[in-house]
Scaffold this motif. Structure first.
Motif, short mmCIF file in Angstrom:
data_model
loop_
_atom_site.label_atom_id
_atom_site.label_comp_id
_atom_site.label_asym_id
_atom_site.label_seq_id
_atom_site.Cartn_x
_atom_site.Cartn_y
_atom_site.Cartn_z
N ARG A 24 7.88 4.17 -3.24
CA ARG A 24 7.03 3.62 -4.30
C ARG A 24 5.75 3.02 -3.72
O ARG A 24 4.65 3.27 -4.23
N TRP A 25 5.89 2.22 -2.67
CA TRP A 25 4.71 1.61 -2.06
C TRP A 25 3.76 2.66 -1.51
O TRP A 25 2.54 2.50 -1.56
N SER A 26 4.29 3.75 -0.96
CA SER A 26 3.42 4.78 -0.37
C SER A 26 2.56 5.48 -1.42
O SER A 26 1.56 6.11 -1.09
N ARG A 27 2.94 5.36 -2.69
CA ARG A 27 2.22 6.03 -3.77
C ARG A 27 1.41 5.07 -4.63
O ARG A 27 0.86 5.47 -5.65
N SER A 138 0.18 3.17 7.89
CA SER A 138 1.00 2.11 8.48
C SER A 138 2.38 2.25 7.86
O SER A 138 2.66 3.25 7.20
N GLN A 139 3.25 1.26 8.03
CA GLN A 139 4.46 1.25 7.23
C GLN A 139 4.02 1.06 5.78
O GLN A 139 3.00 0.41 5.52
N PRO A 140 4.75 1.62 4.80
CA PRO A 140 4.24 1.67 3.42
C PRO A 140 3.79 0.34 2.83
O PRO A 140 2.75 0.28 2.17
N ALA A 141 4.53 -0.75 3.05
CA ALA A 141 4.11 -2.04 2.47
C ALA A 141 2.81 -2.51 3.10
O ALA A 141 1.92 -3.03 2.42
N HIS A 142 2.68 -2.34 4.41
CA HIS A 142 1.46 -2.77 5.10
C HIS A 142 0.27 -1.92 4.67
O HIS A 142 -0.84 -2.44 4.46
N ALA A 143 0.48 -0.62 4.53
CA ALA A 143 -0.61 0.25 4.08
C ALA A 143 -1.04 -0.11 2.67
O ALA A 143 -2.23 -0.11 2.34
N LEU A 144 -0.07 -0.45 1.80
CA LEU A 144 -0.41 -0.89 0.44
C LEU A 144 -1.25 -2.16 0.47
O LEU A 144 -2.24 -2.28 -0.26
N LYS A 145 -0.88 -3.09 1.32
CA LYS A 145 -1.65 -4.33 1.45
C LYS A 145 -3.08 -4.01 1.88
O LYS A 145 -4.05 -4.56 1.33
N TYR A 149 -6.63 -4.66 -0.07
CA TYR A 149 -7.77 -5.35 0.54
C TYR A 149 -9.05 -4.52 0.41
O TYR A 149 -10.13 -5.07 0.17
N LEU A 150 -8.93 -3.20 0.54
CA LEU A 150 -10.12 -2.36 0.36
C LEU A 150 -10.60 -2.44 -1.08
O LEU A 150 -11.81 -2.47 -1.34
N ARG A 151 -9.68 -2.50 -2.03
CA ARG A 151 -10.07 -2.65 -3.44
C ARG A 151 -10.82 -3.94 -3.66
O ARG A 151 -11.76 -4.00 -4.46
N ARG A 152 -10.43 -4.99 -2.99
CA ARG A 152 -11.12 -6.28 -3.15
C ARG A 152 -12.49 -6.26 -2.50
O ARG A 152 -13.46 -6.78 -3.04
N GLN A 153 -12.58 -5.66 -1.32
CA GLN A 153 -13.83 -5.69 -0.57
C GLN A 153 -14.83 -4.64 -1.03
O GLN A 153 -16.02 -4.91 -1.11
N LEU A 184 8.46 -6.98 0.82
CA LEU A 184 8.45 -7.87 -0.34
C LEU A 184 7.88 -9.23 0.02
O LEU A 184 7.13 -9.84 -0.74
N TRP A 185 8.24 -9.71 1.20
CA TRP A 185 7.71 -11.01 1.66
C TRP A 185 6.20 -10.91 1.92
O TRP A 185 5.44 -11.78 1.49
N SER A 186 5.77 -9.86 2.60
CA SER A 186 4.36 -9.77 2.98
C SER A 186 3.44 -9.45 1.80
O SER A 186 2.26 -9.77 1.84
N LEU A 187 3.99 -8.85 0.74
CA LEU A 187 3.17 -8.50 -0.42
C LEU A 187 3.18 -9.57 -1.49
O LEU A 187 2.55 -9.40 -2.54
#
Length: 199
Positions: A24-27, A138-145, A149-153, A184-187
């Motif tokens: 899910r995160w990868s998509r 990256s790992q899916p959660a990290h890549a999502l994060k 960040y790119l959406r914000r910047q 879940l913790w990092s997001l």
């Protein structure tokens, strides 16, 4: 016997949950961008040694396979990560692995000042301005994060985000439940609209 069966069922459920959540995160936060030129951004992971560590080696492999996953031919590999020890930067160690161990001979750009995910994105933006499609590996959660960040910047560049080949069913399956818990913790600081998967 009943207890053993319960443990097997619980283990299978944990593996399935980890697989589902990473998929899910990868998509999430990606589109179906058009155009022939692409950039694959590989985010480095804490690497104080003299060679790329296990996680960085996997990320580079996923980055290289992401370049050709959709049949585009004009791609560049961007390796992002500063120094976390006394030696070479993460970007340099990943480049050495890509060229030496994987035999990758395509275009490589290094971003070697970042020490956080936010800085990774900030510092690669100038390298993304002229491409049609952007993949973050990256790992899916990290890549999502990182995509959030790119959406914000730079929302305009975020519209060019497409899915990388950093999730494959069954790959890392034994640790995917742990990756899901950590994810879940990092997001937790992301807005709900940044966590949701696109249809």
């Amino acid at each position: 016997m009943r207890r053993r069966t319960g443990l097997v069922v619980a283990g299978a459920a944990a593996l399935a949950w980890g697989e589902w959540l990473n998929r899910r995160w990868s998509r999430a936060l990606v589109g179906d961008g058009r155009g022939s030129s692409s950039a694959v951004v590989v985010l480095g992971y804490r690497n104080p040694g003299d060679t790329a560590n296990l996680i960085n080696r996997w990320r580079v492999r996923a980055g290289v396979r992401s370049l050709t996953a959709d049949g585009t031919h004009e791609g560049r590999l961007i390796l992002s990560g500063g120094t976390t020890g006394r030696g070479a930067t993460e970007a340099r160690l990943m480049a050495d692995y890509a060229k030496g161990a994987l035999g990758y001979d395509g275009p490589v750009l290094l971003e070697d000042r970042s020490t956080t995910t936010w800085e990774n994105i900030t510092n690669v933006i100038p390298l993304l301005e002229d491409v049609d499609r952007i993949k973050i590996v990256s790992q899916p959660a990290h890549a999502l994060k990182a995509r959030a960040y790119l959406r914000r910047q730079r929302p305009d560049l975020a519209e060019r985000l497409v899915r990388a080949d950093d999730y494959r069913p069954g790959e890392w399956i034994a640790v995917k439940p742990l990756l899901a818990l950590y994810g879940l913790w990092s997001l937790r600081g992301l807005r709900a609209d940044e966590r949701k998967a696109t249809p």
